[in-house]
Enzyme design. Structure first.
Site, mmCIF file in Angstrom:
data_model
loop_
_atom_site.group_PDB
_atom_site.id
_atom_site.type_symbol
_atom_site.label_atom_id
_atom_site.label_comp_id
_atom_site.label_asym_id
_atom_site.label_seq_id
_atom_site.Cartn_x
_atom_site.Cartn_y
_atom_site.Cartn_z
ATOM 1 N N THR A 121 35.154 43.088 47.084
ATOM 2 C CA THR A 121 35.571 41.736 47.544
ATOM 3 C C THR A 121 36.250 41.776 48.972
ATOM 4 O OG1 THR A 121 35.794 40.874 45.435
ATOM 5 C CG2 THR A 121 36.933 39.732 47.040
ATOM 6 N N LYS A 127 31.971 34.413 46.735
ATOM 7 C CA LYS A 127 32.895 35.195 46.089
ATOM 8 C C LYS A 127 34.067 34.175 46.433
ATOM 9 C CE LYS A 127 35.431 37.649 43.353
ATOM 10 N NZ LYS A 127 35.025 39.247 43.375
ATOM 11 N N LYS A 144 45.266 38.831 47.287
ATOM 12 C CA LYS A 144 44.534 39.479 48.265
ATOM 13 C C LYS A 144 43.147 38.572 48.764
ATOM 14 C CE LYS A 144 41.000 41.957 48.004
ATOM 15 N NZ LYS A 144 40.084 42.759 47.492
#
Length: 287
Positions: A96, A171, A239
């Site tokens: 990711t 995502k 994050k």
């Protein structure tokens, strides 16, 4: 196929295992060598001492590491996979990361005669272990068609969504939706307790109605029981939300709830919950 897998974290370890169990010739690399040794003892495969060594002669190289900088290092660094991959081999990145780094690596790959797919995953550790991940993919259709059957070893759903970077953008959508859902669930659990209801009984009923979600089914009881020492860590979520918020500033999207939940997670970090599961949002309400 002869494949390589770079990064044996909580997601990569079982994903690489599914490839080995499906009969593929798997070579693994992990920054902590003992984890790679453990993997080789559990599954049939080989261990490499560098990403470049792992990727040599592989038809497909998979990466699943921490962030943009980690990804650049294992892919384009001096001992990165791009230094040894065979012509027309495919890099499938499950990290990711930002859409920017995905596009960057796609350009470098093309210059070297290589192929690239950005393919972040959703489904958590359980999804990886059970081989039922949702995989969002960016890249060229012909490249995806070559890799699809191998990716299916650990996928419940995989879909090509556009050119390089599209998987990472999707995502971000996933994490944006989760952030709002978890905060709503946290407030629901907190309200049920304050109202004197049997919270477990309430969620046993409403999870089957319009309010139901994966988060509700899998996290309401652990929220009620004040259990957070598992799952997707708050640090990792922050994050991911930073990536989404940075992209939103670039494309003009408005994410007021996401920004607010990100700040709530910063409060959880201040409580010492860096490695708690993301459902720990309820802790800041109960405290």
């Amino acid at each position: 196929m002869k494949v390589a897998f770079i990064g044996l974290g909580v997601m990569g370890y079982p994903m690489a295992g599914h490839l080995a169990n499906a009969g593929h010739d798997v070579t693994v690399y992990n920054r902590t060598a003992t984890k790679a040794e453990q993997w080789c003892q559990q599954y049939k495969g080989n261990r490499a001492t560098t990403p470049a060594e792992a990727a040599r002669n592989a038809e497909i190289v998979f990466t699943c590491v921490g962030n943009d900088d980690d990804l650049r290092q294992v892919v384009a660094g001096p001992q990165g996979v791009f230094s040894s991959m065979a012509q027309n081999a495919i890099l499938v990145d499950h990290t990711t990361a930002s859409a920017e780094v995905a596009r960057e690596l796609a350009v470098i790959a093309a210059d070297k005669g290589l192929q690239f797919l950005d393919a972040p995953v959703s489904g958590g550790q359980a999804g990886a272990e059970n081989g039922v991940l949702s995989i969002m993919i960016g890249g060229e259709p012909a490249v995806y068609e070559r890799a699809a059957a191998v990716i299916d070893c650990y996928a419940k759903s995989a879909k090509l969504l556009g050119p390089a970077g599209s998987g990472q953008l999707a995502k971000m959508v996933n994490q944006i939706c989760i952030a709002g859902l978890v905060q709503g669930l946290a407030e629901g659990v907190h309200f049920a307790k304050q109202a004197g209801l049997d919270a477990a009984a309430v969620f046993d009923v409403i999870q089957h109605g319009a309010a139901g979600s994966w988060q509700m089914v899998n996290r309401h009881q652990t929220m009620i029981d004040d259990q957070f020492d598992f799952g997707f860590a708050v640090d990792w979520m922050r994050k991911d939300l930073k990536i989404a918020l940075d992209e939103a500033r670039s494309n003009g999207a408005q994410l007021p709830v996401t920004a607010l939940v990100d700040q709530f997670y910063s409060e959880v970090q201040k409580m010492g919950g860096n490695r708690w599961d993301t459902s720990s949002l309820v802790k800041r309400l109960d405290s």
